[in-house]
Scaffold this motif. Sequence first.
Motif, PDB file in Angstrom:
ATOM      1  N   LEU A 100      20.091  78.813  21.904  1.00 56.31           N
ATOM      2  CA  LEU A 100      20.397  79.655  20.802  1.00 56.31           C
ATOM      3  C   LEU A 100      21.852  80.238  21.093  1.00 56.31           C
ATOM      4  N   ALA A 101      22.251  80.561  22.195  1.00 54.04           N
ATOM      5  CA  ALA A 101      23.502  81.140  22.559  1.00 54.04           C
ATOM      6  C   ALA A 101      24.723  80.244  22.269  1.00 54.04           C
ATOM      7  N   ILE A 102      24.429  79.177  22.650  1.00 53.20           N
ATOM      8  CA  ILE A 102      25.301  77.961  22.466  1.00 53.20           C
ATOM      9  C   ILE A 102      25.566  77.882  20.900  1.00 53.20           C
ATOM     10  N   ALA A 103      24.777  77.701  20.137  1.00 53.46           N
ATOM     11  CA  ALA A 103      24.921  77.665  18.888  1.00 53.46           C
ATOM     12  C   ALA A 103      25.623  79.061  18.194  1.00 53.46           C
ATOM     13  N   GLU A 104      25.108  80.205  18.626  1.00 55.03           N
ATOM     14  CA  GLU A 104      25.519  81.398  18.087  1.00 55.03           C
ATOM     15  C   GLU A 104      27.057  81.737  18.297  1.00 55.03           C
ATOM     16  N   ARG A 116      25.486  84.261   7.620  1.00 61.94           N
ATOM     17  CA  ARG A 116      24.335  84.245   6.506  1.00 61.94           C
ATOM     18  C   ARG A 116      22.992  84.872   7.188  1.00 61.94           C
ATOM     19  N   LEU A 117      22.812  84.655   8.451  1.00 65.20           N
ATOM     20  CA  LEU A 117      21.625  85.050   8.918  1.00 65.20           C
ATOM     21  C   LEU A 117      21.929  85.642  10.563  1.00 65.20           C
ATOM     22  N   THR A 118      21.428  86.730  10.723  1.00 64.93           N
ATOM     23  CA  THR A 118      21.591  87.317  11.986  1.00 64.93           C
ATOM     24  C   THR A 118      20.415  86.771  12.979  1.00 64.93           C
ATOM     25  N   ARG A 119      20.502  86.755  14.298  1.00 61.27           N
ATOM     26  CA  ARG A 119      19.427  86.287  15.303  1.00 61.27           C
ATOM     27  C   ARG A 119      18.326  86.778  14.934  1.00 61.27           C
ATOM     28  N   ALA A 151      16.146  76.837  14.139  1.00 67.91           N
ATOM     29  CA  ALA A 151      16.903  78.216  14.390  1.00 67.91           C
ATOM     30  C   ALA A 151      18.529  78.097  14.925  1.00 67.91           C
ATOM     31  N   ARG A 152      18.336  76.956  15.950  1.00 73.23           N
ATOM     32  CA  ARG A 152      19.995  76.744  16.568  1.00 73.23           C
ATOM     33  C   ARG A 152      20.707  76.241  15.322  1.00 73.23           C
ATOM     34  N   ALA A 153      20.432  75.514  14.262  1.00 75.51           N
ATOM     35  CA  ALA A 153      21.228  75.268  13.275  1.00 75.51           C
ATOM     36  C   ALA A 153      21.668  76.387  12.368  1.00 75.51           C
ATOM     37  N   LEU A 154      20.696  77.207  12.217  1.00 71.16           N
ATOM     38  CA  LEU A 154      20.831  78.359  11.087  1.00 71.16           C
ATOM     39  C   LEU A 154      22.036  79.475  11.944  1.00 71.16           C
ATOM     40  N   LEU A 155      21.908  79.445  13.279  1.00 68.60           N
ATOM     41  CA  LEU A 155      22.929  80.258  13.952  1.00 68.60           C
ATOM     42  C   LEU A 155      24.385  79.901  13.802  1.00 68.60           C
ATOM     43  N   LEU A 156      24.434  78.654  13.425  1.00 74.07           N
ATOM     44  CA  LEU A 156      25.893  78.146  13.062  1.00 74.07           C
ATOM     45  C   LEU A 156      26.202  78.747  11.745  1.00 74.07           C
ATOM     46  N   GLN A 157      25.706  79.470  11.134  1.00 67.92           N
ATOM     47  CA  GLN A 157      25.868  80.111   9.653  1.00 67.92           C
ATOM     48  C   GLN A 157      26.412  78.858   8.543  1.00 67.92           C
ATOM     49  N   PRO A 158      25.583  77.835   8.423  1.00 72.92           N
ATOM     50  CA  PRO A 158      25.812  76.967   7.377  1.00 72.92           C
ATOM     51  C   PRO A 158      25.749  77.423   6.027  1.00 72.92           C
ATOM     52  N   ASP A 159      26.215  76.810   5.350  1.00 73.45           N
ATOM     53  CA  ASP A 159      26.143  76.905   3.842  1.00 73.45           C
ATOM     54  C   ASP A 159      25.201  75.705   3.424  1.00 73.45           C
ATOM     55  N   LEU A 160      25.135  74.651   3.926  1.00 79.24           N
ATOM     56  CA  LEU A 160      24.192  73.271   3.820  1.00 79.24           C
ATOM     57  C   LEU A 160      23.755  72.981   5.000  1.00 79.24           C
ATOM     58  N   LEU A 161      22.196  72.854   5.058  1.00 77.49           N
ATOM     59  CA  LEU A 161      21.374  72.738   6.285  1.00 77.49           C
ATOM     60  C   LEU A 161      20.893  71.170   5.855  1.00 77.49           C
ATOM     61  N   VAL A 162      21.269  70.315   6.885  1.00 81.14           N
ATOM     62  CA  VAL A 162      20.897  68.963   6.648  1.00 81.14           C
ATOM     63  C   VAL A 162      19.629  68.642   7.727  1.00 81.14           C
ATOM     64  N   LEU A 163      18.295  68.258   7.299  1.00 76.43           N
ATOM     65  CA  LEU A 163      17.516  68.056   7.872  1.00 76.43           C
ATOM     66  C   LEU A 163      16.928  66.425   8.268  1.00 76.43           C
ATOM     67  N   ASP A 164      17.046  65.701   9.240  1.00 77.47           N
ATOM     68  CA  ASP A 164      16.649  64.408   9.234  1.00 77.47           C
ATOM     69  C   ASP A 164      15.401  63.959   9.824  1.00 77.47           C
ATOM     70  N   GLU A 165      14.455  63.636   9.025  1.00 78.83           N
ATOM     71  CA  GLU A 165      13.127  63.345   9.310  1.00 78.83           C
ATOM     72  C   GLU A 165      12.550  64.406  10.120  1.00 78.83           C
ATOM     73  N   LEU A 166      12.457  65.496   9.362  1.00 83.77           N
ATOM     74  CA  LEU A 166      12.064  66.774   9.738  1.00 83.77           C
ATOM     75  C   LEU A 166      10.597  66.977  10.224  1.00 83.77           C
ATOM     76  N   THR A 167       9.736  66.244   9.561  1.00 83.38           N
ATOM     77  CA  THR A 167       8.332  66.380   9.815  1.00 83.38           C
ATOM     78  C   THR A 167       7.706  65.352  10.748  1.00 83.38           C
ATOM     79  N   THR A 168       8.370  64.377  11.330  1.00 82.83           N
ATOM     80  CA  THR A 168       7.849  63.134  12.026  1.00 82.83           C
ATOM     81  C   THR A 168       7.289  63.633  13.114  1.00 82.83           C
ATOM     82  N   GLY A 169       5.853  63.234  13.252  1.00 81.14           N
ATOM     83  CA  GLY A 169       5.106  63.432  14.488  1.00 81.14           C
ATOM     84  C   GLY A 169       4.655  65.170  14.724  1.00 81.14           C
TER      85      GLY A 169
END
Length: 242
Positions: A100-104, A116-119, A151-169
Motif C-alpha cells: 500500500l505504501a508504494i501506491a500511496e 479522493r480517499l485517505t488510507r 485498496a492499492r489502486a484506490l490509494l493512487l487517487q484515481p477518477d476512474l478505476l478499471v477492474l479486469d476479471e475482478l471476480t474470477t476464482g
Amino acid sequence: MNPMLVVDNLRAGYAGVPVVHGASLHVARGEIVSIIGANGAGKSTLVACLCGLVQPMSGRVMMDGRDVTAVPAHRRQASGIAVVLEGRHLFPELSVRDNLAIAEATGERQRRGHRRLTRDEVFELFPVVRERLASPVGLLSGGQQQMVAIARALLLQPDLLVLDELTTGLAPIVVKDILNVLTRLRDRGLSLLLVEQSIRIAADLSDRSYVMSVGRMVHEVGADDWPRLLADDALVKAYLHG
C-alpha cells in the motif's frame, strides 16, 4: 453528458496482428460501466491499452478531454486512471503495508492536491486489509489479495478505476462484499469500468454495459435492456457463450 473516459475507434494487438478492431466506448463521471464477453473477445488487450501497457495501432484514449493514448504505463495514474489487472500483480514477498505504501507514495507524487480517499477511508471499506497490514501478501487468501489490490489502486487517487476479471476464482461471499464496496465507491463519485465474463454482475451492478466479441463492441446495453438481451438465447450463445 460529458464523458470522462472516451475510447475512440481503438485498434490494438501484438506483433502487428490486431486483436481489438475499432472499439469505442465511454464512461461518465460517477458511472459504473461493464465490458462483458467470452474468453478471447479482446477485453484484456483493451485494458492493457487503457493502462498504457500496450500502445494502440490506431485510435485514441481520452481522459477528461486530454489525449492519453501515448502516455506510458508508469505515468498513466497521473491522468486519473488506476487499473486492477487480472492476477492482481501485487508484491507477494512484501507486507500488505509495504504494498500500500508504494501506491500511496505514487499517488501523492503524481496527483498532488487530488485526494479522493485517505488510507483510513480505504480501511473502512476493507477492514480485513487493516487487520493484515503486517502479513506478507503471498500468505493471504485470494479474496484478501483482491481486496489489497483494490485498496492499492484506490490509494493512487484515481477518477476512474478499471477492474479486469475482478471476480474470477473468488468465493461468492467475497464477491458480494467487493461488489458492495464498488457501489459505495460509485456513490462517492468514482467512475468504474468492470471487465467481466459474468453477465449477472454486469446486469446487477452496471449503469451500462458493452458486449465485446472478437475484438469488437457488438452491443451497448442499458440497465433496463437486460431482460430483453437475456431472453435472446441466440444472442447470449453467440456473444457470451451462455
